[in-house]
Design a protein around this motif. Structure first.
Motif, PDB file in Angstrom:
ATOM      1  N   HIS A  20       0.836  -1.292   0.027  1.00 30.86           N
ATOM      2  CA  HIS A  20      -0.141  -0.034  -0.324  1.00 30.86           C
ATOM      3  C   HIS A  20       0.676   1.456  -0.248  1.00 30.86           C
ATOM      4  N   ASP A  61       0.670   4.960   2.261  1.00 30.98           N
ATOM      5  CA  ASP A  61       0.155   5.627   2.547  1.00 30.98           C
ATOM      6  C   ASP A  61      -0.573   6.275   2.695  1.00 30.98           C
ATOM      7  N   HIS A  68       4.864  -0.045   0.082  1.00 30.05           N
ATOM      8  CA  HIS A  68       5.416  -0.914   0.414  1.00 30.05           C
ATOM      9  C   HIS A  68       5.010  -1.996   1.008  1.00 30.05           C
TER      10      HIS A  68
HETATM   11 FE   LIG Z   1       2.469   1.803   5.425  1.00 28.65          FE
END
Ligand SMILES: [Fe+2]
Ligand SMILES: O=C(O)CCC(=O)C(=O)O
Length: 367
Positions: A241, A243, A298
């Protein structure tokens, strides 16, 4: 971190194992000059941070102002919390409230969704159904808090989404105090980082302060069990994902396992460095900078045979922050990539799709 299970996309290539990042692939930036008054040295740090955010969206910070004792203490508290019996942790279950705070058990099916909020195209692109893979068992659990507000706070009284008090576990004396202390220490560190971003973006150094007056900053404790290589890889990969908020300040223990997707498409393992913070850019900040900063994909792959603990702090701005391309990030060569997005609504959009809450599953807000 996502917990949702969506329709698997057809024919995704098999995930590949990451490799350890080289020293020149992940910038390590020394914050020592920020505690002094050498303007030139401060500007140099701001430039290094800016370039790392633009080129990779991830960096490591050493010699920052957060005392090592506070970092040790938050890991100690995290271990105490996760060592509680499941039943005790479930008393603080996230799905018991509609504030997206509290405990998320391993393999949370996250069935009770109440779709709320609003975001614009391009926000959280990994949530696009055509890019989603089926979520595999991930063997991690989480507990998170956000800004602790009393019942008589005007926004809480008005029923403003995401504003309220935290869900605390019973039987852990000192835990609440330590979590709130870390939250407040990290809120200060977030302000320092925001000033460094502002300088790097040729804005007045206090530019972001106006958007971080009542910020919905989250502290998230994470605990990952080791899995065999294939399971760890598939589980971690299915939760890759970007952030969502402003930026993230992460502490990982010495196990390793955080991996970022490089521009060339390789997964790079971020080496653990004691007391350093891994900082990365979220989607809101990427958009704010008119896509100059990168919000990099990540994942966590723990196949190292040891339990892993990490503590993420998500520096989200105030709910009412209207994110528009920053003036210094727009010019003839870089026309605005979007008009505006309300920070709180966008986060609500994401959280209500990936995390459980007490709300009505069919409710869609109208803004
Ligand atoms: Fe994250
Ligand atoms: O545990 C980690 O190292 C990363 C966690 C993460 O990416 C997240 O919670 O957004």
């Amino acid at each position: 971190m996502q917990t949702d299970v969506q329709t698997p996309a057809a024919a995704m290539p098999a995930p590949k194992l990451g490799r350890w990042a080289n020293a020149n692939e992940l910038p390590v930036i020394d914050f020592t000059p920020l505690s002094g008054s050498n303007e030139e040295a401060i500007e140099r740090v701001a430039r290094e941070v800016h370039d790392a955010c633009r080129d990779i969206g991830f960096l490591s910070i050493v010699n920052h102002p957060v005392p090592p004792a506070k970092i040790r203490e938050i890991f100690r508290q995290s271990q105490r919390f996760f060592a509680l019996p499941l039943e005790a942790k479930m008393k603080a279950y996230m799905g018991n409230s509609n504030l997206f705070r509290g405990y998320l058990p391993m393999d949370e099916p996250g069935q009770k969704k109440a779709y709320r909020g609003k975001a614009i195209d391009g926000f959280q692109p990994h949530l696009d159904p055509t890019r989603m893979r089926a979520r595999k068992p991930h063997k991690n659990e989480a507990y998170q808090i956000s800004l602790e507000l009393p019942d008589d706070d005007p926004d809480v009284k008005a029923g403003k989404p995401l504003h309220g008090s935290n869900l605390w576990p019973e039987g852990l004396p000192g835990f609440r105090e330590a979590m709130l202390d870390y939250h407040s220490t990290m809120t200060e560190f977030a302000a320092l980082l925001a000033s460094v971003f502002a300088r790097g973006l040729s804005l007045p150094s206090d530019y972001f302060a106006q958007f971080y007056k009542k910020p919905l900053i989250q502290v998230r404790l994470l605990h990952y069990l080791p899995q065999d290589t294939q399971a760890a890889l598939e589980g971690g990969d299915s939760r890759a994902h970007q952030d969502a908020g402003g930026f993230t300040m992460l502490q990982q223990d010495d196990v390793g396992g955080l991996e970022i997707k490089s521009k060339s498409g390789e997964w790079l393992i971020v080496p653990p460095v004691e007391n350093s913070f891994v900082v990365n850019i979220g989607d809101s900040m990427r958009m704010w900078t008119n896509n100059r900063f990168a919000s990099t994909l990540h994942r966590v792959v723990n196949h190292y045979g040891r339990e892993r603990y990490s503590v993420g702090v998500f520096a989200n701005p105030d709910y009412d922050t209207l994110i528009r391309p920053l003036p210094t990030c727009v010019d003839a060569e870089h026309p605005p990539t979007f008009d505006k997005m309300l920070s709180g609504e966008a986060l609500l959009f994401l959280y209500s799709r990936v995390w459980p809450s007490k709300g009505d599953p069919d409710k869609v807000s109208e803004y």
